[in-house]
Design a protein around this motif. Sequence first.
Motif, PDB file in Angstrom:
ATOM      1  N   VAL A   1      -5.222   4.822  31.019  1.00  8.91           N
ATOM      2  CA  VAL A   1      -5.701   5.662  30.175  1.00  8.91           C
ATOM      3  C   VAL A   1      -6.172   3.970  29.680  1.00  8.91           C
ATOM      4  CG1 VAL A   1      -5.749   5.840  27.790  1.00  8.91           C
ATOM      5  CG2 VAL A   1      -4.678   7.110  29.566  1.00  8.91           C
ATOM      6  N   ILE A   2      -7.708   3.848  29.132  1.00  8.65           N
ATOM      7  CA  ILE A   2      -7.989   2.675  28.636  1.00  8.65           C
ATOM      8  C   ILE A   2      -8.565   2.493  27.334  1.00  8.65           C
ATOM      9  CG2 ILE A   2     -10.124   0.756  29.384  1.00  8.65           C
ATOM     10  CD1 ILE A   2     -10.929   1.852  31.810  1.00  8.65           C
ATOM     11  N   ASN A   3      -7.354   2.350  26.423  1.00  6.77           N
ATOM     12  CA  ASN A   3      -7.185   2.099  25.595  1.00  6.77           C
ATOM     13  C   ASN A   3      -8.827   1.156  24.746  1.00  6.77           C
ATOM     14  OD1 ASN A   3      -5.410   3.166  24.955  1.00  6.77           O
ATOM     15  ND2 ASN A   3      -3.597   1.632  25.282  1.00  6.77           N
ATOM     16  N   VAL A   4      -9.689   1.841  23.856  1.00  6.42           N
ATOM     17  CA  VAL A   4     -10.565   1.689  23.647  1.00  6.42           C
ATOM     18  C   VAL A   4     -10.927   0.678  22.185  1.00  6.42           C
ATOM     19  CG1 VAL A   4     -12.074   2.229  25.457  1.00  6.42           C
ATOM     20  CG2 VAL A   4     -12.117   3.277  22.902  1.00  6.42           C
ATOM     21  N   GLU A   5      -9.368   0.954  21.272  1.00  7.41           N
ATOM     22  CA  GLU A   5      -9.273   0.765  19.664  1.00  7.41           C
ATOM     23  C   GLU A   5      -9.495  -0.766  20.077  1.00  7.41           C
ATOM     24  OE1 GLU A   5      -8.001   1.883  16.883  1.00  7.41           O
ATOM     25  OE2 GLU A   5      -8.602   3.909  17.313  1.00  7.41           O
ATOM     26  N   SER A 154     -18.177  13.518  21.954  1.00  5.14           N
ATOM     27  CA  SER A 154     -17.852  13.060  22.780  1.00  5.14           C
ATOM     28  C   SER A 154     -19.485  13.000  23.379  1.00  5.14           C
ATOM     29  CB  SER A 154     -17.000  14.857  23.541  1.00  5.14           C
ATOM     30  OG  SER A 154     -18.804  15.555  23.464  1.00  5.14           O
ATOM     31  N   ILE A 155     -20.046  12.344  22.167  1.00  7.97           N
ATOM     32  CA  ILE A 155     -21.419  12.075  23.133  1.00  7.97           C
ATOM     33  C   ILE A 155     -21.872  11.180  22.696  1.00  7.97           C
ATOM     34  CG2 ILE A 155     -24.032  12.438  22.591  1.00  7.97           C
ATOM     35  CD1 ILE A 155     -22.764  15.521  21.718  1.00  7.97           C
ATOM     36  N   SER A 156     -21.450  10.245  21.933  1.00  7.30           N
ATOM     37  CA  SER A 156     -21.364   9.072  21.039  1.00  7.30           C
ATOM     38  C   SER A 156     -20.341   7.726  21.258  1.00  7.30           C
ATOM     39  CB  SER A 156     -21.725   8.531  19.963  1.00  7.30           C
ATOM     40  OG  SER A 156     -20.955   9.527  18.396  1.00  7.30           O
ATOM     41  N   PHE A 157     -18.795   8.404  21.327  1.00  2.43           N
ATOM     42  CA  PHE A 157     -17.574   7.928  21.902  1.00  2.43           C
ATOM     43  C   PHE A 157     -17.759   6.453  21.816  1.00  2.43           C
ATOM     44  CE2 PHE A 157     -13.086   6.835  23.856  1.00  2.43           C
ATOM     45  CZ  PHE A 157     -12.490   6.778  22.232  1.00  2.43           C
ATOM     46  N   ALA A 158     -17.157   6.011  20.996  1.00  2.17           N
ATOM     47  CA  ALA A 158     -17.917   4.358  21.261  1.00  2.17           C
ATOM     48  C   ALA A 158     -18.871   3.456  22.103  1.00  2.17           C
ATOM     49  CB  ALA A 158     -16.289   3.716  22.183  1.00  2.17           C
ATOM     50  N   LEU A 169     -19.068  11.733  31.452  1.00  7.43           N
ATOM     51  CA  LEU A 169     -17.842  11.927  31.786  1.00  7.43           C
ATOM     52  C   LEU A 169     -17.120  11.591  31.235  1.00  7.43           C
ATOM     53  CD1 LEU A 169     -16.696  14.468  33.277  1.00  7.43           C
ATOM     54  CD2 LEU A 169     -16.381  12.455  35.636  1.00  7.43           C
ATOM     55  N   GLU A 170     -16.795   9.892  31.219  1.00  7.03           N
ATOM     56  CA  GLU A 170     -15.851   9.585  30.998  1.00  7.03           C
ATOM     57  C   GLU A 170     -15.778   9.772  29.270  1.00  7.03           C
ATOM     58  OE1 GLU A 170     -15.019   5.264  32.894  1.00  7.03           O
ATOM     59  OE2 GLU A 170     -17.181   5.654  32.237  1.00  7.03           O
ATOM     60  N   GLY A 176     -11.391  14.189  24.734  1.00  2.00           N
ATOM     61  CA  GLY A 176     -10.463  15.504  24.525  1.00  2.00           C
ATOM     62  C   GLY A 176      -9.343  15.316  25.302  1.00  2.00           C
ATOM     63  N   THR A 177      -8.535  14.096  25.380  1.00  2.05           N
ATOM     64  CA  THR A 177      -7.474  14.037  25.326  1.00  2.05           C
ATOM     65  C   THR A 177      -6.963  13.559  23.987  1.00  2.05           C
ATOM     66  OG1 THR A 177      -7.278  12.057  27.603  1.00  2.05           O
ATOM     67  CG2 THR A 177      -5.994  11.879  26.187  1.00  2.05           C
ATOM     68  N   ILE A 178      -8.123  12.230  23.311  1.00  2.00           N
ATOM     69  CA  ILE A 178      -7.340  12.201  21.978  1.00  2.00           C
ATOM     70  C   ILE A 178      -7.469  13.620  21.236  1.00  2.00           C
ATOM     71  CG2 ILE A 178      -9.030  11.595  19.998  1.00  2.00           C
ATOM     72  CD1 ILE A 178     -10.062   9.518  21.890  1.00  2.00           C
ATOM     73  N   LYS A 179      -8.151  14.133  21.478  1.00  2.00           N
ATOM     74  CA  LYS A 179      -8.094  15.764  20.537  1.00  2.00           C
ATOM     75  C   LYS A 179      -7.205  15.871  21.032  1.00  2.00           C
ATOM     76  CE  LYS A 179     -12.101  16.980  21.206  1.00  2.00           C
ATOM     77  NZ  LYS A 179     -13.251  17.975  21.453  1.00  2.00           N
TER      78      LYS A 179
END
Length: 245
Positions: A1-5, A154-158, A169-170, A176-179
């Motif tokens: 998992v790549i954390n993007v915070e 899921s469309i605009s995420f980060a 896809l990412e 999905g995992t966050i939810k």
Amino acid sequence: VINVEISSTLPQILSQNTYFSLPPIGGEGKVVSLALLGDSMIDTLSENICQNSLHKYFPETKFNLLKYGYGSTTIESAIERLTKTTTYLDKENPALLSLSPDIIVIESFAYNNFGNSQKGIEKHQELLQEIIDLIKEKSPSSKIVLASTIAPNSISFASGIKDVHFSALEKIEKTGTIKLYLQNLINFAKKNNLPLADAFSPSLFGNNGASEYIDSVDKLHPSNLGTELFCDTLAKSLKDNGLTN
């Protein structure tokens, strides 16, 4: 998992609503220390907006907010914040439990999770329980609230974060995992009959996080409306559960 915070050094963009600091409440008012424990979904919250939310539900109470939101951290790191002096963005913070706050809010840390697996979900649950047990042992007078932050999109995420370039896809996989982890905290709170502030469910539009609750620049953290939703939800939970009594 790549954390993007990303830490709170990101600029906060004001929405069409303008928020002002509230005037100090007089000496007759009650004072409650409210600690917020989480990742950058806590760190980036506007304190003024949160104070306005709390004031709506508790006009006679003054809240001292203790923000212990550290960007790019998992829930595992929360234990150190509770028990040791830690430093974040050049600020030294005492061990949270040494302050014996009246209320401790544990956010989900869902945006910095342990991956989409049963093992990861179980680890999340185990750490939630460990944190709760630790608070009860070291600061028994502190009341505990579990909180879920806003849903991701899921469309605009980060997509507004520099040097972060997820494929379509990412974005779907990561959100999905966050939810899953946001829902995991909600399920944990209900199963254990713990006070819950659920901003996740009302922030959904269909299966996606509603864009108005997400920062228009970084496309990740709460916007001002998202902050208001979270803090209104928290304030209502405090009221409904009688946690300031």
